[in-house]
Design an enzyme around this catalytic site. Sequence first.
Site, mmCIF file in Angstrom:
data_model
loop_
_atom_site.group_PDB
_atom_site.id
_atom_site.type_symbol
_atom_site.label_atom_id
_atom_site.label_comp_id
_atom_site.label_asym_id
_atom_site.label_seq_id
_atom_site.Cartn_x
_atom_site.Cartn_y
_atom_site.Cartn_z
ATOM 1 N N LEU A 240 0.826 -1.200 0.000
ATOM 2 C CA LEU A 240 0.000 0.000 0.000
ATOM 3 C C LEU A 240 0.867 1.258 0.000
ATOM 4 O O LEU A 240 1.688 1.452 0.905
ATOM 5 C CB LEU A 240 -0.931 0.000 1.217
ATOM 6 C CG LEU A 240 -1.858 1.212 1.360
ATOM 7 C CD1 LEU A 240 -2.845 1.278 0.207
ATOM 8 C CD2 LEU A 240 -2.592 1.165 2.705
ATOM 9 N N ASP A 241 0.695 2.093 -1.012
ATOM 10 C CA ASP A 241 1.417 3.361 -1.144
ATOM 11 C C ASP A 241 2.928 3.170 -1.098
ATOM 12 O O ASP A 241 3.671 4.075 -0.706
ATOM 13 C CB ASP A 241 0.986 4.350 -0.051
ATOM 14 C CG ASP A 241 -0.495 4.702 -0.148
ATOM 15 O OD1 ASP A 241 -1.014 4.739 -1.274
ATOM 16 O OD2 ASP A 241 -1.115 4.934 0.913
ATOM 17 N N GLY A 242 3.385 1.984 -1.517
ATOM 18 C CA GLY A 242 4.805 1.677 -1.409
ATOM 19 C C GLY A 242 5.508 1.457 -2.725
ATOM 20 O O GLY A 242 6.665 1.041 -2.740
#
Length: 297
Positions: A240-242
């Site tokens: 996630l968001d990485g």
Amino acid sequence: MTPNIAPKGSRSELRNRARMLVSCPDQPGIVAAVSRFLFEHEANIVQSDQYTIDPEGGMFYIRLEFDLDNLDARRDQLKTEFAKVADRFSMEWTINRAGRKKRLAIFVSKEDHALLELLWQWQAGDLEAEIAMVISNHNDLRGLVESFGIPYHHIPVTADTKAEAERSQLELVVDKVDAVVLARYMQIISPKFIEHFANRIINIHHSFLPAFVGGKPYAQAYNRGVKIIGATAHYVTEELDGGPIIEQDVQRVSHRDNVDDLKRIGRHIERIVLARAVSWHVEDRVIVHGNKTVVFN
């Protein structure tokens, strides 16, 4: 706003232009080998950018634009023969036609600011892409999108119907678009969906990653009392968001700004950062290596 007007400007002057992206372990002779290959195939290099992480054991990256007469007919042979050069240097590489606009599917929810920036730039001819469709889990933006003459698909998403909704989305986009843009879509994309578009799903996250991952980042920033807020455009991965970061920007704020102020300020940053990232992607300016990017802008 003038409805049903596509971006102006002929791309006939680019019909014989190609873009080459290369990444490989740094070693002597890479530029010479690529340049010699293109010269021997009667190509004319019109732009060249290169970057090395470390000349001793690092990675080397190069972006080339070149003109080649009768490119369409010769491109497959060019790729076949360049593979021999690539094998010698352990290259990862692509050759794309500059004259072919990449087709985009834009996913949105209810907020329109990131979408509008893309539509405005597309209409002005500044975004070198074709917006093939907009897909949303709400109907709020249908009128706006259709005023540009772009197909709008409403696919509701709930916790119980998420898998079915993604199947419907995949039917619309697989083999029909080159990239997916999440313009504040506000839904987590499943690993199965990501598999179809590895390093081809661009998300805008409303914080300066890696700070404030996940939901309500402006509230997180306000509670932390930050003096700078930002936005991050990145490729979507299972983390996630990485995913690999393409572009970021920031703006100063103060203790006088509440959460709503941060959101208002942040919307401007988000729209500009996403538009830059999408533009660089469709112009073949981004090379992904691991969880980082090299951007030739």
